[in-house]
Design a protein around this motif. Structure first.
Motif, PDB file in Angstrom:
ATOM      1  N   GLU A  28       0.829  -1.190   0.000  1.00 58.18           N
ATOM      2  CA  GLU A  28       0.000   0.000   0.000  1.00 58.18           C
ATOM      3  C   GLU A  28       0.873   1.253   0.000  1.00 58.18           C
ATOM      4  OE1 GLU A  28      -4.046   1.369   0.364  1.00 58.18           O
ATOM      5  OE2 GLU A  28      -3.503  -0.648   0.959  1.00 58.18           O
ATOM      6  N   LEU A  29       0.589   2.175  -0.895  1.00 55.45           N
ATOM      7  CA  LEU A  29       1.272   3.459  -0.860  1.00 55.45           C
ATOM      8  C   LEU A  29       0.725   4.277   0.300  1.00 55.45           C
ATOM      9  CD1 LEU A  29       1.165   4.289  -4.659  1.00 55.45           C
ATOM     10  CD2 LEU A  29       3.020   3.221  -3.380  1.00 55.45           C
ATOM     11  N   LYS A  30       1.501   5.216   0.794  1.00 54.27           N
ATOM     12  CA  LYS A  30       1.055   6.044   1.908  1.00 54.27           C
ATOM     13  C   LYS A  30      -0.204   6.805   1.489  1.00 54.27           C
ATOM     14  CE  LYS A  30       2.507   9.599   5.174  1.00 54.27           C
ATOM     15  NZ  LYS A  30       3.580  10.486   5.607  1.00 54.27           N
ATOM     16  N   PRO A  31      -1.291   6.688   2.269  1.00 56.38           N
ATOM     17  CA  PRO A  31      -2.538   7.352   1.879  1.00 56.38           C
ATOM     18  C   PRO A  31      -2.410   8.866   1.926  1.00 56.38           C
ATOM     19  CG  PRO A  31      -2.703   6.449   4.099  1.00 56.38           C
ATOM     20  CD  PRO A  31      -1.420   5.953   3.539  1.00 56.38           C
ATOM     21  N   GLN A  32      -3.180   9.522   1.082  1.00 55.15           N
ATOM     22  CA  GLN A  32      -3.166  10.976   1.002  1.00 55.15           C
ATOM     23  C   GLN A  32      -4.101  11.548   2.060  1.00 55.15           C
ATOM     24  OE1 GLN A  32      -1.087  11.916  -1.414  1.00 55.15           O
ATOM     25  NE2 GLN A  32      -1.125  14.083  -0.932  1.00 55.15           N
ATOM     26  N   GLN A  33      -3.571  12.412   2.923  1.00 57.08           N
ATOM     27  CA  GLN A  33      -4.406  12.971   3.990  1.00 57.08           C
ATOM     28  C   GLN A  33      -5.439  13.933   3.410  1.00 57.08           C
ATOM     29  OE1 GLN A  33      -2.288  14.610   7.279  1.00 57.08           O
ATOM     30  NE2 GLN A  33      -4.121  14.886   8.523  1.00 57.08           N
ATOM     31  N   PRO A  34      -6.726  13.783   3.798  1.00 59.26           N
ATOM     32  CA  PRO A  34      -7.768  14.683   3.291  1.00 59.26           C
ATOM     33  C   PRO A  34      -7.506  16.124   3.711  1.00 59.26           C
ATOM     34  CG  PRO A  34      -8.720  12.749   4.363  1.00 59.26           C
ATOM     35  CD  PRO A  34      -7.263  12.753   4.681  1.00 59.26           C
ATOM     36  N   LEU A  51      -1.785   0.503   8.566  1.00 56.78           N
ATOM     37  CA  LEU A  51      -0.659   0.254   7.661  1.00 56.78           C
ATOM     38  C   LEU A  51       0.662   0.208   8.415  1.00 56.78           C
ATOM     39  CD1 LEU A  51      -1.705   2.506   4.645  1.00 56.78           C
ATOM     40  CD2 LEU A  51      -1.614   0.012   4.675  1.00 56.78           C
ATOM     41  N   ARG A  52       0.822   1.092   9.399  1.00 58.95           N
ATOM     42  CA  ARG A  52       2.055   1.072  10.201  1.00 58.95           C
ATOM     43  C   ARG A  52       2.180  -0.240  10.965  1.00 58.95           C
ATOM     44  NH1 ARG A  52       0.661   6.477  11.274  1.00 58.95           N
ATOM     45  NH2 ARG A  52      -0.231   5.875  13.293  1.00 58.95           N
ATOM     46  N   ALA A  53       1.083  -0.675  11.555  1.00 59.80           N
ATOM     47  CA  ALA A  53       1.110  -1.936  12.318  1.00 59.80           C
ATOM     48  C   ALA A  53       1.381  -3.120  11.404  1.00 59.80           C
ATOM     49  CB  ALA A  53      -0.219  -2.126  13.047  1.00 59.80           C
ATOM     50  N   GLU A  54       0.775  -3.111  10.204  1.00 62.76           N
ATOM     51  CA  GLU A  54       0.977  -4.191   9.246  1.00 62.76           C
ATOM     52  C   GLU A  54       2.434  -4.285   8.832  1.00 62.76           C
ATOM     53  OE1 GLU A  54      -1.102  -5.581   5.072  1.00 62.76           O
ATOM     54  OE2 GLU A  54      -0.476  -3.492   5.247  1.00 62.76           O
ATOM     55  N   LYS A  55       3.087  -3.135   8.645  1.00 62.31           N
ATOM     56  CA  LYS A  55       4.451  -3.101   8.114  1.00 62.31           C
ATOM     57  C   LYS A  55       5.519  -3.388   9.166  1.00 62.31           C
ATOM     58  CE  LYS A  55       3.203   0.132   4.440  1.00 62.31           C
ATOM     59  NZ  LYS A  55       3.193   1.532   3.988  1.00 62.31           N
ATOM     60  N   LYS A  56       5.106  -3.559  10.429  1.00 58.60           N
ATOM     61  CA  LYS A  56       6.085  -3.846  11.476  1.00 58.60           C
ATOM     62  C   LYS A  56       6.724  -5.213  11.300  1.00 58.60           C
ATOM     63  CE  LYS A  56       4.428  -0.894  15.245  1.00 58.60           C
ATOM     64  NZ  LYS A  56       3.859  -0.863  16.611  1.00 58.60           N
ATOM     65  N   ASN A 389       3.641 -11.771  16.851  1.00 60.26           N
ATOM     66  CA  ASN A 389       3.180 -10.610  16.067  1.00 60.26           C
ATOM     67  C   ASN A 389       1.655 -10.481  16.009  1.00 60.26           C
ATOM     68  OD1 ASN A 389       5.971 -10.370  15.328  1.00 60.26           O
ATOM     69  ND2 ASN A 389       5.614 -11.868  13.701  1.00 60.26           N
ATOM     70  N   THR A 390       0.999 -10.604  17.161  1.00 55.58           N
ATOM     71  CA  THR A 390      -0.465 -10.588  17.171  1.00 55.58           C
ATOM     72  C   THR A 390      -1.012  -9.239  16.711  1.00 55.58           C
ATOM     73  OG1 THR A 390      -0.409 -12.191  18.982  1.00 55.58           O
ATOM     74  CG2 THR A 390      -2.506 -11.108  18.564  1.00 55.58           C
ATOM     75  N   MET A 391      -0.372  -8.149  17.083  1.00 51.35           N
ATOM     76  CA  MET A 391      -0.837  -6.831  16.646  1.00 51.35           C
ATOM     77  C   MET A 391      -0.773  -6.699  15.126  1.00 51.35           C
ATOM     78  SD  MET A 391       0.666  -2.990  17.452  1.00 51.35           S
ATOM     79  CE  MET A 391      -0.060  -2.838  19.088  1.00 51.35           C
ATOM     80  N   ALA A 392       0.343  -7.075  14.541  1.00 52.47           N
ATOM     81  CA  ALA A 392       0.487  -6.991  13.085  1.00 52.47           C
ATOM     82  C   ALA A 392      -0.489  -7.924  12.385  1.00 52.47           C
ATOM     83  CB  ALA A 392       1.924  -7.329  12.679  1.00 52.47           C
ATOM     84  N   ALA A 393      -0.745  -9.089  12.979  1.00 56.82           N
ATOM     85  CA  ALA A 393      -1.684 -10.045  12.390  1.00 56.82           C
ATOM     86  C   ALA A 393      -3.089  -9.474  12.350  1.00 56.82           C
ATOM     87  CB  ALA A 393      -1.665 -11.352  13.181  1.00 56.82           C
ATOM     88  N   ALA A 394      -3.502  -8.836  13.446  1.00 57.12           N
ATOM     89  CA  ALA A 394      -4.841  -8.232  13.485  1.00 57.12           C
ATOM     90  C   ALA A 394      -4.963  -7.114  12.455  1.00 57.12           C
ATOM     91  CB  ALA A 394      -5.138  -7.712  14.894  1.00 57.12           C
ATOM     92  N   ALA A 477      -4.355 -14.157   5.940  1.00 58.26           N
ATOM     93  CA  ALA A 477      -3.505 -12.980   6.149  1.00 58.26           C
ATOM     94  C   ALA A 477      -3.066 -12.858   7.597  1.00 58.26           C
ATOM     95  CB  ALA A 477      -4.276 -11.723   5.713  1.00 58.26           C
ATOM     96  N   GLY A 478      -4.003 -13.136   8.524  1.00 57.06           N
ATOM     97  CA  GLY A 478      -3.621 -13.091   9.939  1.00 57.06           C
ATOM     98  C   GLY A 478      -2.680 -14.207  10.325  1.00 57.06           C
ATOM     99  N   LEU A 479      -2.860 -15.368   9.716  1.00 59.87           N
ATOM    100  CA  LEU A 479      -2.068 -16.543  10.074  1.00 59.87           C
ATOM    101  C   LEU A 479      -0.622 -16.420   9.622  1.00 59.87           C
ATOM    102  CD1 LEU A 479      -2.553 -19.389  11.363  1.00 59.87           C
ATOM    103  CD2 LEU A 479      -2.858 -20.244   9.039  1.00 59.87           C
ATOM    104  N   ILE A 480      -0.391 -15.943   8.397  1.00 61.69           N
ATOM    105  CA  ILE A 480       0.950 -15.932   7.820  1.00 61.69           C
ATOM    106  C   ILE A 480       1.897 -15.030   8.611  1.00 61.69           C
ATOM    107  CG2 ILE A 480       0.498 -14.034   6.200  1.00 61.69           C
ATOM    108  CD1 ILE A 480       2.615 -17.166   5.476  1.00 61.69           C
ATOM    109  N   VAL A 481       1.343 -14.000   9.238  1.00 60.99           N
ATOM    110  CA  VAL A 481       2.169 -13.078  10.024  1.00 60.99           C
ATOM    111  C   VAL A 481       2.653 -13.715  11.321  1.00 60.99           C
ATOM    112  CG1 VAL A 481       2.148 -10.835  11.194  1.00 60.99           C
ATOM    113  CG2 VAL A 481       0.972 -11.097   9.040  1.00 60.99           C
TER     114      VAL A 481
END
Length: 484
Positions: A28-34, A51-56, A389-394, A477-481
Motif C-alpha cells: 500500500e502506498l502512503k494514503p493521502q491525507q484529506p 498500515l504502520r502496524a501491518e508493516k512492522k 506478532n499478534t498486533m500486526a496479524a490483526a 492474512a492473519g495466520l501468515i504473520v
C-alpha cells in the motif's frame, strides 16, 4: 529542458511502473491525507495506523500445507437470478438442512437473507442445481473463479510469499491459474466441481425481507469434496514438505451430505490420524465454517478440534461453537453485528474449555483464536506460545478484509466506513474495562491471565465486489504473520 510531451510520458511511465509494482508486491502506498477534517480525516488516521502496524513485520517464506476442497465458483447476484427463474419470496422463511425444491431454496435464502448470515447447503436435486448454474451463466456480471476453502487460502498465502502444499482436485484450467509456489497434490479432473454463490447487498430488499448486511448463500451438488478425497495424497507429502503450519478447512462439505452409514466418521478418523502423526513443531490451524448437523459438529469436536493449536471463525460460527461446547446444540444464526464485549466473552469461554486439553495421543492445547467480523478482527494468543506478532496479524487481517471485499489492493477512503464503536468494553460484565479506539494507533492489545488479545477495527468496504472467500482470505492474512 523537458518538453511537455516528454514530461507527460515520464508521468505515464512512473504511474504504470507504480501500478505494476503494486500488483506484484501488493504494498500500500502512503494514503493521502484529506484536506478537510471530519470523518474522512478519522478514516485516514485509522488507515495510516493499520498500515504502520501491518508493516512492522516483514513476511518470510513460510511453508504452509492445506486441505481440503477444490471447486470452481460461479458468483452471481441473487436477486436477478431469482427473478430470471421466477422464484418468489416465501410467505415464511424456513431453515432446511439441504435443498430439494425451488420452494425450499426460496425459504432457505429468506431465512439467512433477513439475518445477513452466510450459509452453504447441499442441493440434492441435480436438475434444480443445473438449472441454477446454467441460468447464472447467462446473467450479465456473473463471475467464474477458483473456489474451495483450502485453495482460496493457498492462493492468498502464496501471493504473500509462502511456499504452499495444497491437497485439492481441479481440472487443468484451475491448476494453471494457481501461483507457481503452490504444489498441488490430487488427481486432475476432467471437469471442475461447481459451487454457486448467490450474493446480496446491505439493505437489499426481497419481498418483505431486507438484508441487514451484505452476504451470500452458497449452494452445491458436489459429490467429491465431502469425501476429503485428497487426504491420503496430502498425508503422503507432508513429511517431505515439512510445513510450519498445517491448515484444515472445507469440512462443511460433509454437512448433510448423503453418506452411507459410517462413511463420514471413517473419513474423519483418517483425518484425525493424519493430525496425530503431524510433528508438534508443525502448528495445526482449523478454519471453521457453517455447520447445521449437530452429529457432524460433535464428530469434528472429537476428531479435529482437540488436535488443533489454532481456530479461525466468523461472527456466526463463534456462537455456534460456543453452543455446541456448552449444551450440545447448533446455533443456526446469530447477531450480524456483535459487540466486541460479547465476542471476547465467547472467545474466553472457548479458550478456557480447550486450553487445558491433555497433550496425549497427538492432542494439542488451543493456543490461538481468530474471530473475523464485519466490524473488527479479534485475535487471542497464549503468552509464550509459537504465535508471534499478534498486533500486526490483526492489522493485516483487517486490511485484507477491505482489499478482498472491494477487490482492490489500495484502500480508497471514499469507499470505506467504520462501524466499530469509538470505544468498547472488554467484557459484558459490569466491572469490565472500557478501551477507547485511538485513531492513530487503532489496534488495541492487552494481556489477561496467560493470553494476549488484540482488536483491530475494519475499514468496511462500501462498494462490495465480493463477500465469498472473505473469511478464508482474512484468516490466511492473519495466520501468515504469526508463523515462522
Amino acid at each position: 529542458m523537458i518538453s511537455l510531451r516528454t514530461g507527460t510520458l515520464i508521468s505515464v511511465i512512473v504511474a504504470v511502473l507504480a501500478y505494476i509494482y503494486l500488483q506484484k508486491y501488493g504494498k500500500e502506498l502512503k494514503p493521502q491525507q484529506p484536506a478537510d477534517g471530519g470523518e474522512q480525516n478519522r478514516l485516514y488516521q485509522v488507515l495510516s495506523g493499520l498500515l504502520r502496524a501491518e508493516k512492522k513485520v516483514a513476511l518470510v517464506g513460510s511453508r504452509v500445507a492445506l486441505g481440503f476442497g477444490g471447486c470452481q465458483d460461479i458468483l452471481v447476484e441473487a436477486m436477478p437470478l431469482l427473478k430470471k427463474l421466477d422464484i418468489q419470496p416465501p410467505s415464511k422463511p424456513m431453515h432446511h438442512d439441504s435443498v430439494e425444491t425451488e420452494e425450499e431454496l426460496s425459504q432457505l435464502l429468506a431465512y439467512f437473507f433477513e439475518h445477513g448470515a452466510a450459509a452453504e447447503r447441499y442441493v440434492s436435486n441435480d436438475t434444480l442445481f443445473k438449472e441454477l448454474t446454467d441460468t447464472s451463466k447467462t446473467l450479465p456480471g456473473h463471475r467464474v473463479f477458483l473456489g474451495g476453502n483450502a485453495p482460496v487460502m493457498a492462493r492468498r498465502l502464496a501471493n504473500m510469499g509462502a511456499d504452499v502444499l495444497l491437497g485439492a482436485r481441479f481440472a487443468k484450467d484451475l491448476i494453471n491459474s494457481m501461483p507457481d509456489n503452490v504444489k498441488i497434490v490430487g488427481d486432475v479432473l476432467d471437469e471442475n466441481d461447481i459451487h454457486l454463490l448467490m450474493e446480496y447487498k446491505t439493505g437489499e430488499v426481497w419481498g418483505e425481507y431486507r438484508a441487514p448486511r451484505a452476504n451470500r448463500l452458497i449452494v452445491h451438488s458436489d459429490n467429491s469434496n465431502p469425501y476429503l478425497e485428497t487426504l491420503e495424497a496430502l498425508e503422503k507429502e507432508l513429511p517431505n514438505f515439512d510445513p510450519s503450519v498445517l491448515v484444515i478447512g472445507g469440512l462443511q462439505m460433509m454437512d448433510n451430505f448423503p453418506f452411507k452409514e459410517g462413511e463420514r466418521l471413517e473419513r474423519l478418523h483418517k483425518l484425525k490420524n493424519m493430525l496425530i502423526k503431524t510433528p508438534k513443531k508443525t502448528s495445526i490451524h482449523f478454519e471453521m465454517a457453517s455447520f447445521t448437523d449437530p452429529t457432524l459438529m460433535q464428530e469434528i469436536l472429537d476428531n479435529v478440534v482437540p488436535y488443533s493449536d489454532s481456530l479461525g471463525m466468523n461472527e456466526q460460527e463463534l456462537p455456534n461453537l460456543v453452543s455446541m461446547l456448552t449444551n450440545g446444540n447448533i446455533s443456526l444464526v446469530a447477531d450480524a453485528y456483535p459487540r466486541v464485549a460479547s465476542t471476547l466473552d465467547e472467545m474466553r469461554l472457548i479458550y478456557k474449555k480447550l486450553k487445558n486439553t491433555e497433550e496425549v495421543n497427538g492432542k494439542r492445547k488451543l493456543t490461538r483464536l481468530h474471530v473475523h467480523t464485519l466490524a473488527y478482527q479479534a485475535i487471542l494468543t497464549t503468552k509464550g506460545s509459537a504465535w508471534r506478532n499478534t498486533m500486526a496479524a490483526a492489522a493485516k487481517a483487517s486490511l485484507t478484509a477491505y482489499r478482498h471485499v472491494c477487490d482492490s489492493k489500495v484502500v480508497d477512503l471514499m469507499k470505506a466506513r467504520l462501524i466499530m464503536d469509538e470505544s468498547f468494553s472488554t467484557s459484558t460484565m459490569s466491572s469490565a474495562q472500557r478501551i477507547p479506539m485511538q485513531e492513530d494507533r487503532p489496534v488495541s492489545c492487552w494481556e489477561e491471565d496467560d493470553y494476549q488479545i488484540c482488536i483491530a477495527p475494519v475499514l468496511v468496504c462500501t462498494k462490495v465486489k465480493q463477500t465469498a472467500g472473505g473469511g478464508d482470505n482474512i484468516s490466511s492474512a492473519g495466520l501468515i504473520v504469526q508463523v515462522e
